[in-house]
Scaffold this active site. Structure first.
Site, PDB file in Angstrom:
ATOM      1  N   SER A  61      47.619 -39.535  48.637  1.00 39.09           N
ATOM      2  CA  SER A  61      46.610 -39.635  47.673  1.00 39.09           C
ATOM      3  C   SER A  61      46.687 -41.366  47.209  1.00 39.09           C
ATOM      4  O   SER A  61      46.164 -41.483  46.109  1.00 39.09           O
ATOM      5  CB  SER A  61      46.478 -38.904  46.487  1.00 39.09           C
ATOM      6  OG  SER A  61      46.210 -37.349  46.977  1.00 39.09           O
TER       7      SER A  61
ATOM      8  N   ARG B  48      46.405 -35.555  57.997  1.00 38.27           N
ATOM      9  CA  ARG B  48      45.212 -35.002  57.486  1.00 38.27           C
ATOM     10  C   ARG B  48      45.170 -34.790  56.173  1.00 38.27           C
ATOM     11  O   ARG B  48      46.032 -34.527  55.544  1.00 38.27           O
ATOM     12  CB  ARG B  48      44.665 -33.676  58.357  1.00 38.27           C
ATOM     13  CG  ARG B  48      45.371 -32.665  58.252  1.00 38.27           C
ATOM     14  CD  ARG B  48      44.934 -31.351  58.696  1.00 38.27           C
ATOM     15  NE  ARG B  48      44.657 -31.151  60.165  1.00 38.27           N
ATOM     16  CZ  ARG B  48      43.437 -30.902  60.724  1.00 38.27           C
ATOM     17  NH1 ARG B  48      42.432 -30.936  59.821  1.00 38.27           N
ATOM     18  NH2 ARG B  48      43.436 -31.090  61.925  1.00 38.27           N
TER      19      ARG B  48
ATOM     20  N   ALA C  48      50.371 -40.743  54.556  1.00 37.11           N
ATOM     21  CA  ALA C  48      50.291 -39.268  54.149  1.00 37.11           C
ATOM     22  C   ALA C  48      48.905 -38.923  53.753  1.00 37.11           C
ATOM     23  O   ALA C  48      47.936 -39.643  54.051  1.00 37.11           O
ATOM     24  CB  ALA C  48      51.294 -39.292  52.822  1.00 37.11           C
ATOM     25  N   HIS C  49      48.575 -37.840  53.499  1.00 39.87           N
ATOM     26  CA  HIS C  49      47.388 -37.244  53.304  1.00 39.87           C
ATOM     27  C   HIS C  49      46.461 -37.584  52.136  1.00 39.87           C
ATOM     28  O   HIS C  49      46.863 -38.060  51.155  1.00 39.87           O
ATOM     29  CB  HIS C  49      47.651 -35.266  53.142  1.00 39.87           C
ATOM     30  CG  HIS C  49      48.440 -35.173  51.939  1.00 39.87           C
ATOM     31  ND1 HIS C  49      48.062 -35.287  50.528  1.00 39.87           N
ATOM     32  CD2 HIS C  49      49.814 -34.851  51.829  1.00 39.87           C
ATOM     33  CE1 HIS C  49      48.753 -34.798  49.761  1.00 39.87           C
ATOM     34  NE2 HIS C  49      50.069 -34.625  50.438  1.00 39.87           N
ATOM     35  N   ASN C  50      45.319 -37.642  52.333  1.00 40.79           N
ATOM     36  CA  ASN C  50      44.276 -38.140  51.427  1.00 40.79           C
ATOM     37  C   ASN C  50      44.525 -39.798  51.211  1.00 40.79           C
ATOM     38  O   ASN C  50      44.024 -40.083  49.949  1.00 40.79           O
ATOM     39  CB  ASN C  50      44.324 -37.192  49.920  1.00 40.79           C
ATOM     40  CG  ASN C  50      43.926 -35.759  50.231  1.00 40.79           C
ATOM     41  OD1 ASN C  50      44.803 -34.855  50.589  1.00 40.79           O
ATOM     42  ND2 ASN C  50      42.565 -35.638  50.326  1.00 40.79           N
TER      43      ASN C  50
END
Length: 346
Positions: free
Chosen positions: A262, A221, A242-244
């Site tokens: 990201s 998330r 991974a996140h974003n």
């Protein structure tokens, strides 16, 4: 089925031969059996297919000109795209009928606030949390966990032992393989007084239409906002996102790829096995990264690039390096003889 029924189903251009011929299965090139249909997706296999046990062959129109009278009693289904036709037929003839839509097993736990369409399948020991919405045609296999406020669209298939954490959004026609975790906390920490302090992860994961995710994949998330897997993306087993991150439409991510936080990937990209992306990497559209390539932090790669190596470089430059490295022992021997010098070998 009779060949004429298959031809109608596939919207074939025409049939050459007896369209009342019956077939009962499909054959792969490794094992062609009697009473079967075989797809000639490569022109060079036409003669091989004609001599095989298959009753019917799916071929493209250009190849129909090569058909002679002595064709081993074959029937030919002429189609504009034989491979596409074969895949369509594969779905039709081997449709999975073990799931009875409208079934919810007694051992499943379903929150009173969950809203489930009637034509779904919920297997044993499934957990469905508060305010979950699941739309028609979706199949959820045994031991799957679905957290609070999750939305799952139409005609999805969630295999056994999947975990879909709170607030995740799964759109239509999504397949998620066994053991996959959607929406786990992202890996975010910072150091305070010599100790690692966790950064709260309060975002979610959005998976758009027609995405397929393999087994044991982890998609984290977002810290804030959303980690997004866009329409048509295909993800192999054992991948970490991974996140974003934002994965562009119809991209392919092969096994053991790791993508740090990201990072943004354009549409129709291909990441081969064991590719690693550091955080905040940006890939343009239709980028291809060869196996075990590594892309460093804050790097942007232009669209239509093909790269290899770690750190990743243009594939032509990297191939020159690899070829040159193999020639080094010969080059050293030449220099030693030419200039009467001796390099240390240890």
């Amino acid at each position: 089925m009779k060949v004429k029924e298959i031809a109608n189903f596939l919207n074939a251009i025409k049939v050459i031969g007896d369209d009342n011929t019956e077939v009962s299965t499909l054959s792969s090139i490794e094992n062609i059996v009697e009473n079967s249909v075989f797809c000639v997706s490569n022109d060079k296999y036409l003669d091989f297919a004609i001599k095989s046990k298959a009753n019917a062959l799916i071929i493209k129109e250009q190849l129909s000109e090569n058909i002679k009278e002595d064709n081993n009693n074959k029937v030919f289904i002429i189609h504009k795209n034989p491979k596409e036709a074969f895949i369509k037929l594969l779905y039709f003839m081997f449709e999975d009928k073990k799931y009875s839509l409208g079934t919810i097993k007694d051992s499943a736990f379903i929150s009173d606030s969950a809203i489930l369409d009637k034509d779904i399948y919920i297997a044993d020991n499934v957990y469905i949390g508060n305010n979950v919405k699941i739309k028609k045609g979706t199949i959820i296999e045994a031991n799957t966990f679905i957290g609070d406020n999750v939305y799952i669209g139409e005609n999805c298939k969630i295999y056994a032992n999947v975990s879909i954490q709170d607030d995740s959004i799964i759109n239509n026609n999504v397949i998620i393989g066994s053991g996959t975790v959607i929406g786990n906390d992202g890996f975010g920490f910072f150091e305070v007084d010599g100790k690692q302090v966790k950064i709260p992860q309060r975002g979610n994961v959005i998976i758009e239409d027609d995405v397929e995710i393999g087994a044991n994949v982890c998609i984290d998330r977002a810290t804030l906002g959303s980690t997004i897997i866009r329409s048509g993306v295909k993800i192999d087993n054992l991948v970490q996102i991974a996140h974003n991150c934002d994965i562009g439409e119809h991209s392919i991510i092969v096994s053991q790829v790791g993508i740090a936080g990201s990072s943004k990937i354009g549409h129709h990209c291909i990441l081969a096995g064991q590719v690693g992306l550091a955080d905040h990497v940006t890939l343009g559209d239709r980028v291809i990264l060869g196996g075990q390539s590594g892309v460093m932090s804050n790097v942007s790669i232009a669209s239509n690039s093909t790269m290899l190596g770690s750190p990743a470089e243009d594939i032509n430059k990297e191939m020159i390096k690899l070829i040159s490295a193999k020639k080094l022992p010969e080059l050293i021997d030449f220099i030693e003889k030419k200039f009467e010098v001796k390099f240390k070998r240890k």
